[in-house]
Design a protein around this motif. Structure first.
Motif, PDB file in Angstrom:
ATOM      1  N   ALA A  66       0.826  -1.221   0.000  1.00  0.00           N
ATOM      2  CA  ALA A  66       0.000   0.000   0.000  1.00  0.00           C
ATOM      3  C   ALA A  66       0.856   1.266   0.000  1.00  0.00           C
ATOM      4  N   CYS A  67       2.105   1.148   0.441  1.00  0.00           N
ATOM      5  CA  CYS A  67       2.998   2.323   0.436  1.00  0.00           C
ATOM      6  C   CYS A  67       3.256   2.814  -0.992  1.00  0.00           C
ATOM      7  N   LEU A  68       2.968   1.961  -1.995  1.00  0.00           N
ATOM      8  CA  LEU A  68       3.131   2.378  -3.396  1.00  0.00           C
ATOM      9  C   LEU A  68       2.062   3.376  -3.816  1.00  0.00           C
ATOM     10  N   LEU A  69       1.019   3.522  -3.000  1.00  0.00           N
ATOM     11  CA  LEU A  69      -0.113   4.386  -3.392  1.00  0.00           C
ATOM     12  C   LEU A  69       0.181   5.874  -3.225  1.00  0.00           C
ATOM     13  N   THR A  70       1.260   6.212  -2.543  1.00  0.00           N
ATOM     14  CA  THR A  70       1.540   7.633  -2.306  1.00  0.00           C
ATOM     15  C   THR A  70       3.000   7.961  -2.600  1.00  0.00           C
ATOM     16  N   GLU A  71       3.219   9.216  -3.036  1.00  0.00           N
ATOM     17  CA  GLU A  71       4.604   9.638  -3.268  1.00  0.00           C
ATOM     18  C   GLU A  71       5.262  10.102  -1.971  1.00  0.00           C
ATOM     19  N   GLU A  72       4.470  10.186  -0.899  1.00  0.00           N
ATOM     20  CA  GLU A  72       5.026  10.656   0.382  1.00  0.00           C
ATOM     21  C   GLU A  72       5.575   9.478   1.196  1.00  0.00           C
ATOM     22  N   PRO A  73       6.523   9.742   2.106  1.00  0.00           N
ATOM     23  CA  PRO A  73       7.106   8.646   2.906  1.00  0.00           C
ATOM     24  C   PRO A  73       6.134   8.051   3.902  1.00  0.00           C
ATOM     25  N   CYS A  74       6.269   6.753   4.147  1.00  0.00           N
ATOM     26  CA  CYS A  74       5.451   6.054   5.145  1.00  0.00           C
ATOM     27  C   CYS A  74       6.388   5.352   6.125  1.00  0.00           C
ATOM     28  N   THR A  75       5.958   5.270   7.359  1.00  0.00           N
ATOM     29  CA  THR A  75       6.758   4.606   8.398  1.00  0.00           C
ATOM     30  C   THR A  75       5.898   3.527   9.039  1.00  0.00           C
ATOM     31  N   THR A 105      14.417  -1.113  16.201  1.00  0.00           N
ATOM     32  CA  THR A 105      13.056  -0.621  16.484  1.00  0.00           C
ATOM     33  C   THR A 105      12.013  -1.363  15.647  1.00  0.00           C
ATOM     34  N   GLU A 106      12.455  -2.297  14.818  1.00  0.00           N
ATOM     35  CA  GLU A 106      11.565  -3.045  13.916  1.00  0.00           C
ATOM     36  C   GLU A 106      10.672  -2.092  13.125  1.00  0.00           C
ATOM     37  N   THR A 107      11.358  -1.112  12.521  1.00  0.00           N
ATOM     38  CA  THR A 107      10.652  -0.072  11.768  1.00  0.00           C
ATOM     39  C   THR A 107      11.146  -0.060  10.323  1.00  0.00           C
ATOM     40  N   ILE A 108      10.207   0.011   9.405  1.00  0.00           N
ATOM     41  CA  ILE A 108      10.597   0.141   8.002  1.00  0.00           C
ATOM     42  C   ILE A 108      10.065   1.472   7.465  1.00  0.00           C
ATOM     43  N   ARG A 109      10.938   2.165   6.734  1.00  0.00           N
ATOM     44  CA  ARG A 109      10.523   3.435   6.117  1.00  0.00           C
ATOM     45  C   ARG A 109      10.528   3.218   4.609  1.00  0.00           C
ATOM     46  N   ILE A 110       9.458   3.671   3.983  1.00  0.00           N
ATOM     47  CA  ILE A 110       9.318   3.462   2.535  1.00  0.00           C
ATOM     48  C   ILE A 110       8.937   4.774   1.885  1.00  0.00           C
ATOM     49  N   CYS A 111       9.687   5.137   0.844  1.00  0.00           N
ATOM     50  CA  CYS A 111       9.298   6.333   0.094  1.00  0.00           C
ATOM     51  C   CYS A 111       9.143   5.938  -1.366  1.00  0.00           C
ATOM     52  N   SER A 112       7.932   6.070  -1.871  1.00  0.00           N
ATOM     53  CA  SER A 112       7.652   5.700  -3.266  1.00  0.00           C
ATOM     54  C   SER A 112       7.417   6.969  -4.082  1.00  0.00           C
ATOM     55  N   GLU A 113       8.288   7.970  -3.900  1.00  0.00           N
ATOM     56  CA  GLU A 113       8.088   9.259  -4.569  1.00  0.00           C
ATOM     57  C   GLU A 113       8.016   9.078  -6.082  1.00  0.00           C
ATOM     58  N   THR A 114       8.993   8.338  -6.625  1.00  0.00           N
ATOM     59  CA  THR A 114       8.998   8.098  -8.066  1.00  0.00           C
ATOM     60  C   THR A 114       8.913   6.606  -8.317  1.00  0.00           C
ATOM     61  N   LEU A 115       7.908   6.206  -9.051  1.00  0.00           N
ATOM     62  CA  LEU A 115       7.824   4.796  -9.435  1.00  0.00           C
ATOM     63  C   LEU A 115       8.268   4.702 -10.889  1.00  0.00           C
TER      64      LEU A 115
END
Ligand code: UD1
Length: 456
Positions: A66-75, A105-115
């Protein structure tokens, strides 16, 4: 989105570094390495102690897509360092997303700004079945996607016809070329009414994600109601989606022009919890599970109670213990809130050492009894009759060499090995690592005799 230009970069090393460099789990390594390992499990007395349940694999995978749905970063937090999670992160990187994982911290950050690419390279489509969850987000945001058709798995043929039916009703066209499903929706997706012939978890998730950026309202009827669907819907709402009805058989999604970045803590894994609950029952132990959602475990608690295990909600978690003899089991797997198919193999391990006749019926997948043959090698008395397994409990199983045929089958073999006399060698444990976070460490902390060893 830009035209598909696949910018090659060292995906494998980058992801290993990202995942391995910061992770507290020093055992986290690539799948290829792990195929050469096995578990040696010896008979263990009653397991005792406390175990912390990790984030749910089946919730993390669609949320990452679902992180692919936005160009903004998700945590995303509470993300366990599992092989499947790493492979999904690699897949998102193929599309142009940037990912970084912090194991502490078992944290993943995803930024899909440009696909820059909407085409996944052909890879192990079966192990990466969840990769097909990228189809909905890519189609919604980029109006095109190309993903390998997932192959059959040991547990069944696992088609994606319901996913494709939903996309097609919403205005997408698809064709199959050289094993790859190419999807496109030139004018974007349109909200429609989609009836699912079966409440498929993956199809519900894929269509729900696609609908968040479609024009108009989508209604999914006969939708799946699993807790992981609700967790995905929660995340999508944090991204700005308008969704109602998740957790019921009718989900309504009002399409938006765009979604924004969000932060989300993933729910705990009800199947991992169920695995440790069954471990307490099979060994006659007493285990406190921390970070569980008891309401997601209703069918498992009900069946364990019928087997004579006790559960108790305490201020810090869910206690599971057994003092008396186990009682035989009658169960049928069903979509949620029925008994989960992912717990079926584990209950077969329990039934194998329970005096009397148990009957387990599998209705979700057509071939999910592969573990029965391995349990028979350990001395279990199991007859398969179409979709049912009839199990005559034996006094005890005996250790031998067995093979994990899939993820949950592998976990079931570990439980059987704990209860069996002598030593059991379990090979192909890479299946188990796909969905269990440090299972041997967690079991050892409860008193189990389980070691990892090189498989010659
Ligand atoms: C998800 C879970 C998996 C669990 C399963 C059922 C993830 C990553 N995996 O898998 O652990 O065992 O739900 O709870 O969340 N089907 C079709 N056509 C389709 C889709 C599914 O016929 O297009 C059939 C399947 O073959 C199967 C049944 O529907 O017999 C259930 O599959 P589904 O609910 O889609 O499971 P997954 O989403 O693949």
């Amino acid at each position: 989105c830009a035209l598909p230009i696949f910018a090659f970069f060292p995906l494998i090393f980058q992801t290993v570094n990202v995942f391995h460099g910061h992770t507290k789990n020093t055992n986290f390594r690539k799948n290829e390495v792990r195929t050469m390992e096995k578990f040696i499990v010896r008979h263990s007395e009653a397991l005792h102690g406390t175990v912390r349940i990790s984030g749910a694999k089946n919730a993390v995978l669609p949320i990452l897509a679902a992180c692919l749905l936005t160009e903004e970063p998700c945590t995303i937090t509470n993300v366990p360092p599992l092989t499947d999670v790493m492979e999904m992160a690699e897949l998102l990187e193929e599309f142009g997303a940037e990912t970084s994982y912090d194991g502490l911290t078992e944290t993943i950050r995803i930024c899909s700004e440009t696909l820059s690419n909407q085409q996944a390279a052909e890879k192990n489509a079966c192990a990466m079945r969840a990769s097909f969850l990228a189809a909905g987000p890519l189609l919604a945001r980029c109006h095109q996607a190309a993903l390998p058709l997932p192959g059959g798995c040991p547990i069944g043929s696992r088609p994606v016809d319901l996913h494709l039916k939903g996309f097609s009703i919403m205005g997408a066209v698809h064709k199959l070329e050289h094993g790859v499903v190419e999807l496109s929706a030139k004018n974007g997706l349109r909200g429609k009414r989609v009836y699912l012939d079966f409440p498929s978890v993956g199809a519900t998730e894929n269509i729900m994600m696609a609908a968040t950026l479609a024009k108009g309202t989508t209604t999914i009827e006969n939708a799946a109601a699993e807790p992981e669907i609700c967790d995905l819907a929660d995340f999508l709402r944090k991204m700005g989606a308008e969704i109602t009805g998740d957790g019921t058989d009718t989900i309504v999604i009002q399409g938006q022009k765009r979604l924004h970045g969000a932060t989300h803590n993933v729910i705990s894994d009800r199947i991992e919890a169920g695995t440790f609950m069954t471990a307490a029952a099979i060994t006659g132990g007493d285990i406190l599970l921390e970070q569980v959602r008891q309401e997601h475990l209703t069918p498992v608690i009900a069946k364990l109670t019928e087997c004579n295990a006790k559960t108790e909600v305490t201020p810090t978690g869910l206690r599971v213990y057994r003092k008396g003899r186990l009682r035989p089991i009658q169960l049928k797997t069903m979509p949620y809130p029925g008994f989960p198919t992912d717990m079926q193999a584990l209950f077969m391990s329990l039934a194998a050492v329970t005096k009397g006749t148990s009957v387990i019926t599998e209705t979700v997948f057509e071939n999910r009894f592969m573990h029965a043959a391995e349990l028979q090698r350990m001395g279990a008395d199991i007859k398969i009759d179409s979709r049912s397994a009839i199990i005559e409990g034996v006094d005890s199983l005996t250790g031998t060499s067995v093979r994990a045929t899939d993820l949950r089958a592998g976990a079931a073999l570990i439980l059987s090995a704990l209860a069996a006399r002598g030593e059991t060698e379990i090979s192909d444990i890479y299946h188990i690592e796909r969905g269990y976070d440090r299972i041997e460490e967690k079991l050892r902390a409860l008193g189990a005799d389980i070691q990892r060893s090189k498989d010659s």
